[in-house]
Design a protein around this motif. Structure first.
Motif, PDB file in Angstrom:
ATOM      1  N   GLY A 183      -5.578   2.645   5.202  1.00 21.41           N
ATOM      2  CA  GLY A 183      -4.163   2.794   4.852  1.00 21.41           C
ATOM      3  C   GLY A 183      -3.570   4.094   5.389  1.00 21.41           C
ATOM      4  O   GLY A 183      -4.289   5.072   5.609  1.00 21.41           O
ATOM      5  N   THR A 184      -2.258   4.089   5.582  1.00 20.81           N
ATOM      6  CA  THR A 184      -1.591   5.284   6.107  1.00 20.81           C
ATOM      7  C   THR A 184      -1.580   6.414   5.075  1.00 20.81           C
ATOM      8  O   THR A 184      -1.314   7.563   5.420  1.00 20.81           O
ATOM      9  CB  THR A 184      -0.137   4.965   6.512  1.00 20.81           C
ATOM     10  OG1 THR A 184       0.485   4.321   5.394  1.00 20.81           O
ATOM     11  CG2 THR A 184      -0.096   4.049   7.715  1.00 20.81           C
ATOM     12  N   CYS A 237      -6.230   0.158  -3.107  1.00 23.18           N
ATOM     13  CA  CYS A 237      -5.287  -0.502  -2.193  1.00 23.18           C
ATOM     14  C   CYS A 237      -4.551   0.519  -1.324  1.00 23.18           C
ATOM     15  O   CYS A 237      -4.064   0.169  -0.247  1.00 23.18           O
ATOM     16  CB  CYS A 237      -4.288  -1.353  -2.964  1.00 23.18           C
ATOM     17  SG  CYS A 237      -5.046  -2.812  -3.685  1.00 23.18           S
ATOM     18  N   ARG A 238      -4.456   1.763  -1.784  1.00 18.28           N
ATOM     19  CA  ARG A 238      -3.852   2.787  -0.925  1.00 18.28           C
ATOM     20  C   ARG A 238      -4.834   3.146   0.195  1.00 18.28           C
ATOM     21  O   ARG A 238      -4.429   3.428   1.311  1.00 18.28           O
ATOM     22  CB  ARG A 238      -3.490   4.032  -1.738  1.00 18.28           C
ATOM     23  CG  ARG A 238      -2.334   3.785  -2.706  1.00 18.28           C
ATOM     24  CD  ARG A 238      -1.866   5.068  -3.351  1.00 18.28           C
ATOM     25  NE  ARG A 238      -1.108   5.888  -2.401  1.00 18.28           N
ATOM     26  CZ  ARG A 238      -0.856   7.175  -2.563  1.00 18.28           C
ATOM     27  NH1 ARG A 238      -1.295   7.807  -3.646  1.00 18.28           N
ATOM     28  NH2 ARG A 238      -0.168   7.837  -1.662  1.00 18.28           N
ATOM     29  N   PRO A 266      -5.188  -1.173   2.233  1.00 30.28           N
ATOM     30  CA  PRO A 266      -4.133  -2.068   1.736  1.00 30.28           C
ATOM     31  C   PRO A 266      -4.510  -3.555   1.758  1.00 30.28           C
ATOM     32  O   PRO A 266      -4.015  -4.322   0.929  1.00 30.28           O
ATOM     33  CB  PRO A 266      -2.959  -1.788   2.682  1.00 30.28           C
ATOM     34  CG  PRO A 266      -3.185  -0.379   3.139  1.00 30.28           C
ATOM     35  CD  PRO A 266      -4.674  -0.223   3.240  1.00 30.28           C
TER      36      PRO A 266
END
Lengths: 109, 368
Positions: free
Chosen positions: B142-143, B288-289, B292
């Motif tokens: 994830g970003t 999820c961070r 994702p």
């Protein structure tokens, strides 16, 4: 083994109620469906068996319990993997794919 | 009342007790392990399964050294145990990552690890991986991830396979495992110990308390203390997936069966090993961070388990002064430390000098 009380493309349910049949796509093939049925029932009526092959032994599987317990009816629905076909209602235009192996993480977002 | 005699009686059949028992039986001792029932709080059946070094012992370099020594012993420990039991422990020890979700978190973490490395005279391997390096291995990253610290000694095993393997290994070598029993009383008598377990009295020259949270009540019976408290962790597991996580992290790992295991909550809620939506959703949101794509994955099960924590989080390894032959062992990291418990620790129990890294882990440090 199973036979619907009225044909799957019939506009009349066994109860006498009128419905509008539609189609869904399974591995690129169009099959008949009607509202109110589970996706698993639709697939069984169209004789889509084996429904999948197990990731470990590669053995064929088909829907068994039809009540959300056995996880034998896993399919990919509109890109979502491992959907229990017996736990979703069939919808017009559903894109269904049979699964050949364990689910993957999918493409990066 | 029946009387049964052995060299060592180990109270507690979790990973800690079984590692010690396995180590003793390998040296030819007659060993019996007393294990509780399914109503007991069993950390060994609920834990995450990490073999973890990075970040351990930040305030106590000796503990970092102890953890590193254990991690370095894991390959040969696993090899011997698996050869004996034919159980694959699903050990992967190719390093572990701690993902940081902000530049600040990363900077603070790196600074703490660097301080520890200095305190250890340089022997403390870790690397800092930036998102560009991480992305090469993990296109799904994830970003939100600012970077990660990489510990080359870190890894993971299946904790349940480890537990089963220790049970099996102990018994194959002639050790005994008594399950479904609760130790009520320990009476030191004539340089031996009489231990009441249900309607039986077991007699042993040495008694090792490895009963997790149960040690708190047992230790005073032999002149020891174990001021341990429960600390709850909650875990979620997903459906099985094809392998995509090549390294475990402190919060996230993919098991040998393909399940993604997500965890790391810490709560002081007493003897309650249940789950709460608040913690589970927080844990899931953090995962999820980092990745994702996990938002699309089905969760199949959740559980809670109780860590066994001392006030400072470090172990207690102690022999009773009042009743020599009685030992207490308690720690948070029974999986990581298993190879040491089965080797160096049992040699100390059998009379070798106390390993220098653990001489400070006595319960008197809490008497302030």
């Amino acid at each position: 083994m199973f036979r619907p009380m009225t044909p799957p493309d019939s506009p009349t349910l066994p109860s006498g109620e009128s419905v509008t049949p539609f189609t869904i796509t399974v591995d690129g093939r169009s099959i008949p469906a009607r509202p109110g049925d589970s996706l698993a029932a639709t697939l069984l009526m169209a004789a889509v068996v084996p429904l999948r092959y197990t990731p470990l032994s590669g053995r064929p599987r088909a829907p068994l319990c039809l009540m959300g317990v056995c996880f034998e009816c896993l399919v990919t629905v509109n890109g979502q993997q491992n959907v229990q076909a017996c736990m979703v209602q069939v919808r017009a235009g559903m894109q269904v794919q049979r699964q050949q192996s364990a689910r993957t993480v999918g493409e990066p977002a | 009342m029946s009387r049964k005699e052995v060299d060592t009686l180990v109270i507690g059949g979790g990973v800690v007790g079984l590692s010690i028992a396995y180590g003793l039986v390998r040296l030819g001792e007659r060993v019996r392990v007393i294990d509780g029932d399914d109503h007991a709080f069993r950390a060994s059946r609920g834990n995450f399964g990490l073999l973890w070094v990075q970040g351990k012992g930040l305030t106590h370099p000796a503990y970092a050294r102890w953890s590193m020594a254990a991690a370095r012993m894991w390959p040969s420990f696993a090899e011997k145990l698996s050869a004996l039991t034919s159980i694959d422990l699903e050990r992967v020890q190719s390093g572990g990552l701690m993902y940081c979700l902000s530049e600040k978190e990363l900077t603070e973490r790196v600074s703490k690890l660097a301080d520890l490395r200095t305190a250890l005279g340089g022997d403390y391997p870790f690397e800092v991986w930036r998102p560009t390096e991480l992305k090469r291995l993990y296109p799904h990253l994830g970003t939100a991830v600012a970077g990660a610290t990489f510990g080359p000694l870190d890894g993971h095993v299946s904790p349940l396979r480890l537990l089963r393997s220790l049970c099996d290994g102990l018994q194959r070598l002639g050790g005994e495992l008594v399950t479904g029993r609760h130790c009520q009383q320990i009476v030191p008598k004539d340089s031996a110990f009489q231990v009441q377990v249900g309607d039986q009295i077991h007699t042993a020259g040495r008694v090792v308390l490895a009963a997790g949270l149960g040690n708190r009540d047992l230790a005073p019976m032999v002149g020891l203390q174990a001021p341990v408290q429960p600390n709850r962790g909650q875990i979620l597991v997903t459906e099985r997936m094809q392998p995509f996580l090549h390294h475990p992290s402190g919060h996230l790992r993919q098991t040998g069966e393909g399940v993604v295991q997500i965890g790391d909550s810490k709560e002081d809620v007493g003897l309650d090993d249940g789950t709460t939506l608040t913690q589970l959703s927080r844990i899931a949101a953090r995962a999820c961070r980092v990745f994702p794509v996990l938002a699309q994955v089905n969760v199949v099960r959740t559980w809670g388990a109780l860590r066994v924590m001392t006030p400072d989080g470090y172990p207690i390894y102690q022999q009773s002064r009042q009743h020599p032959g009685a030992f207490v062992v308690t720690c948070h990291s029974g999986v990581t430390l298993a190879p040491l418990h089965a080797d160096v620790l049992v040699q100390w129990m059998r009379g070798a000098p106390c390993p220098p890294d653990i001489t400070s882990f006595v319960a008197e440090r809490f008497d302030v």
